[in-house]
Design an enzyme around this catalytic site. Structure first.
Site, PDB file in Angstrom:
ATOM      1  N   GLY A  51       0.837  -1.210   0.000  1.00  0.00           N
ATOM      2  CA  GLY A  51       0.000   0.000   0.000  1.00  0.00           C
ATOM      3  C   GLY A  51       0.855   1.236   0.000  1.00  0.00           C
ATOM      4  O   GLY A  51       2.048   1.176  -0.296  1.00  0.00           O
ATOM      5  N   ASN A  52       0.272   2.374   0.299  1.00  0.00           N
ATOM      6  CA  ASN A  52       1.051   3.612   0.404  1.00  0.00           C
ATOM      7  C   ASN A  52       0.404   4.543   1.418  1.00  0.00           C
ATOM      8  O   ASN A  52      -0.645   4.229   1.983  1.00  0.00           O
ATOM      9  CB  ASN A  52       1.201   4.268  -0.974  1.00  0.00           C
ATOM     10  CG  ASN A  52      -0.136   4.609  -1.581  1.00  0.00           C
ATOM     11  OD1 ASN A  52      -0.861   5.445  -1.064  1.00  0.00           O
ATOM     12  ND2 ASN A  52      -0.485   3.945  -2.677  1.00  0.00           N
TER      13      ASN A  52
END
Ligand code: CTP
Length: 403
Positions: free
Chosen positions: A212-213
């Site tokens: 993810g980020n």
């Protein structure tokens, strides 16, 4: 959420028996999320007390130019009141007040405020049947309408006099609904459909882990709210985000990974006027999603990554009438990279933010942007709150749409 949420409503109450309904009217505006100030004619205080209206509006009621009993009285500035308001409503508007409004008479604070108001003015007449039908009243209404004021017509029914006919103040709920509809019909993005992507995507490694980020979704959600407040019908496709949105013009579609976001976007894209891709979509995903939780081993672990679909580029490829807006978050060679993306992804313009700028980046409440259009004209903005930045982006869009 009502379109009146956050709007400043100035209610002018003149002296008719229907003034008793203004208590309920103030409640309706407050329920819609509006801020309300009341200015009453002195005579209307016989029908509804300032105490009632100030309690309900949560603001002091204004009714005189100054307090005659106070030696150090302060002048009640009608110009300030008129400038404060986003909209003014005069309800009930009696025959007397209507006639004075048409002739510029300002022998009370309500009338002086009306004359100084720069905002849209609505008036809801209320009086007995014969007065409402009198040519002079009809004349007043026609004249006020020609000034650009908006009449909320009286309704038919039993009147305080016992007569039955036209002259009743419209019901408070109907007055608020009338104004909401009218405000909406004038919004610059009324009738436009806007697709917005927001937040991160999560690309599954196994049933427990993902890639993810740090994107919070704040920027995209602010754009969605602002677009809806400007009258647009918004489809917000959001990756996992804790942001909340509660607006009757916003349809939120929750997705998890890039593939889901791609599918959701393409489902709506054909019918939208504008698409704004602010999501931080993962560029890569695990080539294989392992069905069972990966167990820890002493040796290092390799995960093979495969590219995700570029949603924005695919929208650019299938673009017809849509205005397509991308985002670029860069750390170096910012403008050149952003210009490259405009061309590669067939964009109308790009919103660039640099991680080198202090006020920009993930999960912050501020952003610092440069908008670059497809002719490579760049417009730089100061660091602003994400709400203000959303306003700047939508102002740009409204200009491009030429609405
Ligand atoms: N974007 C997208 N789908 C992807 C990747 C990016 O829709 N799979 C969109 C983003 O929402 C953003 C724009 O593309 O509007 C720019 O994303 P960015 O990751 O900065 O660009 P890339 O083309 O991935 O280029 P690079 O990673 O080399 O900067």
């Amino acid at each position: 959420m009502s379109i009146l949420n956050g709007k400043k409503v100035l209610l002018g109450v003149s002296a008719g028996i229907a003034a008793y309904k203004t208590a309920h009217l103030v409640r309706q505006f407050i329920k819609a999320g509006a801020q309300v100030q009341v200015v009453q004619t002195p005579a209307s205080k016989e029908f509804v007390t300032p105490l009632t209206l100030s309690t309900l509006s949560k603001n002091p009621v204004h009714s005189t130019f100054y307090n005659e009993e106070d030696e150090n009285a302060v002048w009640n500035n009608h110009v300030d009141l008129g400038l404060w308001a986003d909209l003014m409503l005069i309800a009930p508007a009696t025959a007397n007040t209507l006639a004075k409004m048409t002739n510029g008479v300002c022998d009370n604070l309500l009338l002086a405020t009306y004359l100084s108001a720069k905002c849209p003015v609505y008036f809801a007449p209320a009086m007995d049947l014969d007065m409402y039908q009198h040519p002079s009243t009809k004349d007043s209404i026609a004249k006020l309408t020609s000034f650009g004021n908006i009449c909320i017509p009286a309704t038919s029914g039993e009147l305080a006099s016992g007569l039955i006919g036209e002259g009743r103040l419209a019901e408070p709920e109907d007055i608020v609904a009338f104004i909401e509809k009218n405000v909406q019909s004038k919004l610059p993005l009324k009738g436009k459909k806007v697709l917005i992507t927001a937040g991160p995507t999560y690309e599954a490694i196994d049933p427990v882990r993902f890639i993810g980020n740090h994107s919070s979704g704040k920027m995209g959600f602010e754009i969605a709210k602002t677009a809806a407040n400007l009258g647009a019908e918004v489809i917000l496709v959001s990756g996992p985000s804790s942001q909340q949105i509660n607006h009757s013009f916003v349809k939120r579609i929750n997705v998890v990974c890039a593939e889901d976001m791609y599918n959701a976007c393409h489902e709506y894209y054909k019918n939208v006027d504008v698409a704004i891709c602010s999501a931080a979509v993962a560029d890569y995903k695990p080539a294989v999603v392992v069905a069972q939780k990966i167990k820890k081993k002493d040796a290092s672990l390799q995960i093979e990554l495969a590219p995700t679909k570029d949603i924005l580029a695919s929208l650019g490829q299938t673009k017809e009438h849509q205005l397509l807006v991308g985002f670029a978050l860069e750390t170096d060679n910012e403008e050149e990279n952003a210009k490259g993306k405009i061309q590669r992804k067939n964009l109308d313009f790009i919103v660039l933010n640099s991680l080198r700028d202090k006020g920009a980046g993930f999960a912050k409440d501020t952003n610092k942007i440069t908008i670059i259009d497809k002719d490579f004209q760049a417009q730089k903005f100061e660091t602003k709150s994400k709400t203000e930045v959303a306003g700047d982006i939508l102002t740009f869009i409204i200009k491009k749409l030429n609405v």
